[in-house]
Design a protein around this motif. Sequence first.
Motif, mmCIF file in Angstrom:
data_model
loop_
_atom_site.group_PDB
_atom_site.id
_atom_site.type_symbol
_atom_site.label_atom_id
_atom_site.label_comp_id
_atom_site.label_asym_id
_atom_site.label_seq_id
_atom_site.Cartn_x
_atom_site.Cartn_y
_atom_site.Cartn_z
ATOM 1 N N SER A 159 -1.825 46.809 11.368
ATOM 2 C CA SER A 159 -1.573 48.213 11.713
ATOM 3 C C SER A 159 -0.907 48.300 13.085
ATOM 4 O O SER A 159 0.009 49.115 13.299
ATOM 5 C CB SER A 159 -2.887 48.992 11.725
ATOM 6 N N ILE A 160 -1.365 47.452 14.013
ATOM 7 C CA ILE A 160 -0.755 47.418 15.343
ATOM 8 C C ILE A 160 0.712 47.015 15.236
ATOM 9 O O ILE A 160 1.584 47.592 15.880
ATOM 10 C CB ILE A 160 -1.507 46.424 16.258
ATOM 11 N N GLN A 161 0.994 46.033 14.382
ATOM 12 C CA GLN A 161 2.369 45.565 14.201
ATOM 13 C C GLN A 161 3.256 46.683 13.667
ATOM 14 O O GLN A 161 4.400 46.850 14.108
ATOM 15 C CB GLN A 161 2.386 44.379 13.241
ATOM 16 N N ILE A 179 4.139 49.090 16.452
ATOM 17 C CA ILE A 179 5.129 48.494 17.351
ATOM 18 C C ILE A 179 6.503 48.444 16.692
ATOM 19 O O ILE A 179 7.526 48.759 17.316
ATOM 20 C CB ILE A 179 4.672 47.089 17.778
ATOM 21 N N ASN A 180 6.552 48.068 15.413
ATOM 22 C CA ASN A 180 7.825 48.025 14.689
ATOM 23 C C ASN A 180 8.462 49.414 14.615
ATOM 24 O O ASN A 180 9.675 49.573 14.765
ATOM 25 C CB ASN A 180 7.616 47.486 13.279
ATOM 26 N N ASN A 181 7.616 50.425 14.378
ATOM 27 C CA ASN A 181 8.111 51.796 14.282
ATOM 28 C C ASN A 181 8.725 52.239 15.612
ATOM 29 O O ASN A 181 9.805 52.843 15.640
ATOM 30 C CB ASN A 181 6.977 52.737 13.889
ATOM 31 N N TYR A 182 8.048 51.895 16.708
ATOM 32 C CA TYR A 182 8.574 52.294 18.011
ATOM 33 C C TYR A 182 9.862 51.538 18.337
ATOM 34 O O TYR A 182 10.813 52.098 18.872
ATOM 35 C CB TYR A 182 7.541 52.052 19.108
ATOM 36 N N GLY A 231 1.218 43.015 27.823
ATOM 37 C CA GLY A 231 1.260 41.623 27.391
ATOM 38 C C GLY A 231 0.129 41.194 26.489
ATOM 39 O O GLY A 231 -0.029 39.999 26.207
ATOM 40 N N LYS A 232 -0.656 42.142 25.994
ATOM 41 C CA LYS A 232 -1.773 41.776 25.124
ATOM 42 C C LYS A 232 -1.262 41.465 23.721
ATOM 43 O O LYS A 232 -0.262 42.018 23.268
ATOM 44 C CB LYS A 232 -2.811 42.901 25.075
ATOM 45 N N THR A 233 -1.983 40.573 23.019
ATOM 46 C CA THR A 233 -1.604 40.190 21.664
ATOM 47 C C THR A 233 -2.007 41.272 20.670
ATOM 48 O O THR A 233 -2.789 42.183 20.995
ATOM 49 C CB THR A 233 -2.271 38.870 21.261
ATOM 50 N N LEU A 234 -1.477 41.161 19.448
ATOM 51 C CA LEU A 234 -1.801 42.144 18.411
ATOM 52 C C LEU A 234 -3.301 42.179 18.133
ATOM 53 O O LEU A 234 -3.895 43.252 17.980
ATOM 54 C CB LEU A 234 -1.039 41.809 17.125
ATOM 55 N N ILE A 252 -1.660 51.860 22.256
ATOM 56 C CA ILE A 252 -1.177 50.600 21.686
ATOM 57 C C ILE A 252 0.090 50.147 22.397
ATOM 58 O O ILE A 252 0.232 48.977 22.771
ATOM 59 C CB ILE A 252 -0.929 50.757 20.168
ATOM 60 N N ARG A 253 1.006 51.090 22.595
ATOM 61 C CA ARG A 253 2.263 50.739 23.268
ATOM 62 C C ARG A 253 1.988 50.262 24.695
ATOM 63 O O ARG A 253 2.577 49.291 25.180
ATOM 64 C CB ARG A 253 3.193 51.958 23.274
#
Length: 323
Positions: free
Chosen positions: A39-41, A44-47, A23-26, A16-17
């Motif tokens: 879930s992807i968001q 990303i937020n966690n990272y 540059g891919k969208t969620l 995912i990262r």
Amino acid sequence: MDLKGKEIAPEERKIIRKLRNEGKTLREIGKIVGKTHSSIQRVINNYTSSKSIIPKPRSGRPSKLTAREKRYVFKSLTTDKIEKLIKTSSFELFSKKFSTMKNIIYLTVLLSIFACAFGKDEALQKKANDYIDDFIAKATNGSGGFIDPLPLDELKKGFEREIGFIKVKGEAKLFDGKFFGLSTMKRAGNATIIDLDDMLIISTALTFKKLHATYKGGLRLNDAGPTISLNAKIGGSKVTMFIVAPAEGGKAELMSFTVNKLQDIRISIWGLGPMGWAASLISTLALNALEKPVAKAASLKVMEHFIKEIEKVPFPGKEAEVF
């Protein structure tokens, strides 16, 4: 898709990262790895916050509901149902209108809410209050022309008047109406928070510091009559707002903004002269508009504006430090 709410594996988080860095969208990433964009968001937020692909450990008791059940409940809950969940401490809600299956699900939700969600969390309470205050301040700052003043529809009312044993038809008209004060809203009391672990439903009562409306108008009998002006002062208002925010922090969404009632309305009319008998007719015309149609128009206008503005004010998250 991850319908059962399973934890995303570290290998998947790395992918995912990598895809995000490309540059891919969620939604594009979600289709590739078979996960929802929300879930992807979260990954990303966690990272972004921890610089780690390992998810933050969750505190507190485990959730009584799976992710799938939460989504079902969230989609099923209308504003009215949420208000009933918040306001009632009995089970009358489940005895009248819903099927047995829905009763079980809503009962589970209610038990979950009373067991966990309504536990006193002063830090979260303060955070929700501060977030609402901050959002309202930013959304209404310089909002003149967007929500304040609100243009009002033209109003007409035909009538008959007996003059010298002759019935004469006339018409009362109010036009060029404006409703002032929508940008003076403020929170009224503490927000109520329903905590569903990864999702927060925040509701709050609002009020307006000062509301008033103005109209120009006229009264016509056989195409003749005075030009008038009308001013309405609104003494009180009941407003509710519901927001959904990710518990980890990030983009919040406005579920509803409703001006439920405008009350204590006092109307003053100038210019009737000898046609003072028409004051009651014109006052009723304005009152009927202000109590419901204007309240609804104000709700729609503010909500339209707030939906755009809330995207600019991310929720800080349950675990963010409160100062």
